[in-house]
Motif scaffolding. Structure first.
Motif, PDB file in Angstrom:
ATOM      1  N   ILE A  19       0.745  -1.241  -0.123  1.00  0.00           N
ATOM      2  CA  ILE A  19       0.087  -0.117  -0.004  1.00  0.00           C
ATOM      3  C   ILE A  19       0.872   1.341  -0.012  1.00  0.00           C
ATOM      4  O   ILE A  19       1.813   1.430   1.037  1.00  0.00           O
ATOM      5  N   LEU A  20       0.567   2.229  -0.832  1.00  0.00           N
ATOM      6  CA  LEU A  20       1.407   3.402  -1.105  1.00  0.00           C
ATOM      7  C   LEU A  20       0.304   4.328  -0.472  1.00  0.00           C
ATOM      8  O   LEU A  20      -0.825   4.495  -0.897  1.00  0.00           O
ATOM      9  N   THR A  21       1.057   5.431   0.312  1.00  0.00           N
ATOM     10  CA  THR A  21       0.128   6.504   0.495  1.00  0.00           C
ATOM     11  C   THR A  21       0.814   7.938   0.260  1.00  0.00           C
ATOM     12  O   THR A  21       1.964   8.202   0.055  1.00  0.00           O
ATOM     13  N   VAL A  22      -0.399   8.712  -0.486  1.00  0.00           N
ATOM     14  CA  VAL A  22       0.166  10.103  -0.677  1.00  0.00           C
ATOM     15  C   VAL A  22      -0.194  11.196   0.652  1.00  0.00           C
ATOM     16  O   VAL A  22      -1.525  10.983   0.785  1.00  0.00           O
ATOM     17  N   ALA A  23       0.589  11.776   1.107  1.00  0.00           N
ATOM     18  CA  ALA A  23       0.224  12.502   2.367  1.00  0.00           C
ATOM     19  C   ALA A  23       0.157  13.844   1.872  1.00  0.00           C
ATOM     20  O   ALA A  23       0.749  14.438   1.147  1.00  0.00           O
ATOM     21  N   TYR A  24      -0.692  14.740   2.626  1.00  0.00           N
ATOM     22  CA  TYR A  24      -1.100  15.937   2.679  1.00  0.00           C
ATOM     23  C   TYR A  24      -0.954  16.623   3.993  1.00  0.00           C
ATOM     24  O   TYR A  24      -1.050  16.415   5.058  1.00  0.00           O
ATOM     25  N   LEU A  25      -0.319  18.155   3.807  1.00  0.00           N
ATOM     26  CA  LEU A  25      -0.151  18.874   4.848  1.00  0.00           C
ATOM     27  C   LEU A  25      -1.308  19.819   4.831  1.00  0.00           C
ATOM     28  O   LEU A  25      -1.462  20.482   3.816  1.00  0.00           O
ATOM     29  N   ALA A  26      -2.112  19.930   5.923  1.00  0.00           N
ATOM     30  CA  ALA A  26      -3.392  20.832   5.853  1.00  0.00           C
ATOM     31  C   ALA A  26      -3.065  22.022   7.390  1.00  0.00           C
ATOM     32  O   ALA A  26      -2.832  21.442   8.208  1.00  0.00           O
ATOM     33  N   ILE A  27      -3.295  23.038   7.113  1.00  0.00           N
ATOM     34  CA  ILE A  27      -3.345  24.179   8.040  1.00  0.00           C
ATOM     35  C   ILE A  27      -4.313  25.023   8.151  1.00  0.00           C
ATOM     36  O   ILE A  27      -4.766  25.475   7.004  1.00  0.00           O
ATOM     37  N   ALA A  28      -4.857  25.460   9.099  1.00  0.00           N
ATOM     38  CA  ALA A  28      -5.835  26.732   9.357  1.00  0.00           C
ATOM     39  C   ALA A  28      -6.037  26.999  10.657  1.00  0.00           C
ATOM     40  O   ALA A  28      -5.512  26.538  11.625  1.00  0.00           O
ATOM     41  N   PRO A  29      -6.395  28.303  10.913  1.00  0.00           N
ATOM     42  CA  PRO A  29      -6.451  29.017  12.299  1.00  0.00           C
ATOM     43  C   PRO A  29      -7.837  28.468  13.151  1.00  0.00           C
ATOM     44  O   PRO A  29      -8.733  28.030  12.705  1.00  0.00           O
ATOM     45  N   GLY A  30      -7.296  28.107  14.468  1.00  0.00           N
ATOM     46  CA  GLY A  30      -8.419  27.974  15.195  1.00  0.00           C
ATOM     47  C   GLY A  30      -9.749  26.918  14.912  1.00  0.00           C
ATOM     48  O   GLY A  30     -10.755  27.277  14.790  1.00  0.00           O
ATOM     49  N   LEU A  31      -9.312  25.847  14.264  1.00  0.00           N
ATOM     50  CA  LEU A  31     -10.242  24.762  13.809  1.00  0.00           C
ATOM     51  C   LEU A  31     -11.013  24.020  15.073  1.00  0.00           C
ATOM     52  O   LEU A  31     -10.833  24.220  16.276  1.00  0.00           O
ATOM     53  N   PRO A  32     -12.390  23.971  15.017  1.00  0.00           N
ATOM     54  CA  PRO A  32     -13.272  23.409  15.721  1.00  0.00           C
ATOM     55  C   PRO A  32     -13.154  21.895  16.213  1.00  0.00           C
ATOM     56  O   PRO A  32     -12.097  21.250  15.718  1.00  0.00           O
ATOM     57  N   GLU A  33     -13.593  21.556  17.193  1.00  0.00           N
ATOM     58  CA  GLU A  33     -13.541  20.153  17.670  1.00  0.00           C
ATOM     59  C   GLU A  33     -13.765  19.122  16.671  1.00  0.00           C
ATOM     60  O   GLU A  33     -14.900  19.485  16.006  1.00  0.00           O
ATOM     61  N   PRO A  34     -13.238  18.177  16.273  1.00  0.00           N
ATOM     62  CA  PRO A  34     -13.790  17.229  14.948  1.00  0.00           C
ATOM     63  C   PRO A  34     -14.698  16.273  15.818  1.00  0.00           C
ATOM     64  O   PRO A  34     -14.745  16.048  16.800  1.00  0.00           O
ATOM     65  N   VAL A  35     -15.171  15.671  14.735  1.00  0.00           N
ATOM     66  CA  VAL A  35     -16.229  14.667  14.982  1.00  0.00           C
ATOM     67  C   VAL A  35     -15.818  13.358  14.320  1.00  0.00           C
ATOM     68  O   VAL A  35     -15.698  13.267  13.068  1.00  0.00           O
ATOM     69  N   ALA A  36     -15.717  12.147  15.112  1.00  0.00           N
ATOM     70  CA  ALA A  36     -15.180  11.069  14.333  1.00  0.00           C
ATOM     71  C   ALA A  36     -16.250  10.457  13.391  1.00  0.00           C
ATOM     72  O   ALA A  36     -17.429  10.505  13.616  1.00  0.00           O
ATOM     73  N   GLY A  37     -15.789   9.797  12.326  1.00  0.00           N
ATOM     74  CA  GLY A  37     -16.781   8.962  11.364  1.00  0.00           C
ATOM     75  C   GLY A  37     -16.184   7.834  10.952  1.00  0.00           C
ATOM     76  O   GLY A  37     -15.125   7.877  11.089  1.00  0.00           O
ATOM     77  N   THR A  38     -16.781   6.999   9.759  1.00  0.00           N
ATOM     78  CA  THR A  38     -16.423   5.925   9.122  1.00  0.00           C
ATOM     79  C   THR A  38     -15.677   4.973   9.971  1.00  0.00           C
ATOM     80  O   THR A  38     -16.135   4.602  11.023  1.00  0.00           O
ATOM     81  N   ASP A  39     -14.291   4.716   9.767  1.00  0.00           N
ATOM     82  CA  ASP A  39     -13.671   3.613  10.575  1.00  0.00           C
ATOM     83  C   ASP A  39     -12.812   4.343  11.648  1.00  0.00           C
ATOM     84  O   ASP A  39     -11.881   3.609  12.392  1.00  0.00           O
ATOM     85  N   ALA A  40     -13.098   5.419  12.322  1.00  0.00           N
ATOM     86  CA  ALA A  40     -12.363   6.134  13.249  1.00  0.00           C
ATOM     87  C   ALA A  40     -13.690   6.121  14.386  1.00  0.00           C
ATOM     88  O   ALA A  40     -14.454   6.429  14.214  1.00  0.00           O
ATOM     89  N   SER A  41     -12.940   5.706  15.711  1.00  0.00           N
ATOM     90  CA  SER A  41     -13.814   5.620  16.776  1.00  0.00           C
ATOM     91  C   SER A  41     -13.647   7.056  17.592  1.00  0.00           C
ATOM     92  O   SER A  41     -14.461   6.885  18.595  1.00  0.00           O
ATOM     93  N   GLY A  42     -12.763   7.645  17.299  1.00  0.00           N
ATOM     94  CA  GLY A  42     -12.465   8.835  18.032  1.00  0.00           C
ATOM     95  C   GLY A  42     -11.687   9.943  17.322  1.00  0.00           C
ATOM     96  O   GLY A  42     -10.915   9.456  16.385  1.00  0.00           O
TER      97      GLY A  42
END
Length: 244
Positions: free
Chosen positions: A97-120
């Motif tokens: 399995i090859l993965t392509v990684a991304y860097l993402a940046i933003a100010p003051g992001l809110p609390e995330p909400v888990a979904g799909t295969d993430a339990s948190g």
């Protein structure tokens, strides 16, 4: 008689995307991590990401989709750029399995909400990962290290620091970005002088921010520059202090 050669078949290769999402929360550099809900590494911390949905899905589109599915964050608020490709043969126990990684940046992001295969899903101080207090699944620690160093380096040569700020900010807030991401202490007057002499880095909005005490702070926004000339040089060493 020469034996007939078998037709060549390309090796089976699967492709995923992974995201290193950085933001400043309470003046602390933080990264978004998810708790894996499925094997392999069920229960472990990992970067958000996943497989391409089909052979026609664009890599960038897949990164934005995974961001939405695993964290419910609005991709339109993020600066996102491709970080690199990771393809060590044993990086994933499920196969090649090859993965392509991304860097993402933003100010003051809110609390995330888990979904799909993430339990948190939660924001985690970058220092906890760098120190080894938080261990990451797969080869995500290498991807994470590369992303943090990319951000630190680009702060020297590009206006990336403004992506950690809102649409309008003070020079003191911009300095706070540099100090937090670089883990250094900068001289206020030196920083002000250096920032002001870089053409197109920032530009005044014409507004001031009133404070309870002291003089009003001038407000700025990101300028049109794509590169910083001269660059802002990072002081060397951890917890370094800039020379005045």
């Amino acid at each position: 008689m020469r034996e007939r050669e078998e037709p060549w078949e390309p090796p089976l290769l699967m492709v995923t995307v992974d995201l290193v999402i950085l933001t400043l929360r309470a003046s602390v550099l933080q990264v978004l991590l998810v708790e894996r809900g499925i094997e392999p590494f069920a229960g472990c911390q990992a970067l958000p990401g996943g497989f391409l949905s089909d052979e026609k899905e664009d890599l960038h589109a897949a990164a934005l989709r995974e961001l939405q599915e695993e964290t419910n964050l609005d991709a339109s608020r993020l600066h996102i750029e491709q970080l690199g490709t990771y393809g060590a043969p044993e990086r994933d126990p499920r196969g090649r399995i090859l993965t392509v990684a991304y860097l993402a940046i933003a100010p003051g992001l809110p609390e995330p909400v888990a979904g799909t295969d993430a339990s948190g899903a939660a924001w985690t101080p970058v220092d906890r990962v760098l120190s080894g207090q938080v261990r990451l699944a797969f080869d995500h620690r290498q991807i994470f290290d590369d992303a943090v160093e990319r951000a630190r380096t680009k702060l020297e040569h590009s206006p990336l620091a403004t992506k950690f700020c809102g649409g309008e900010f003070t020079i003191a807030e911009l300095q706070g970005v540099y100090e937090t991401v670089w883990d250094v202490k900068l001289d206020e007057r030196n920083f002000y002088r250096k920032v002001q002499r870089i053409p197109g880095f920032i530009e005044p909005t014409g507004a001031d921010r009133r404070a309870a005490k002291g003089r009003p702070a001038r407000m700025f926004r990101a300028g049109p520059a794509k590169a910083l000339h001269p660059p802002l040089t990072r002081p060397e060493g951890p917890h370094a202090e800039e020379e005045s």
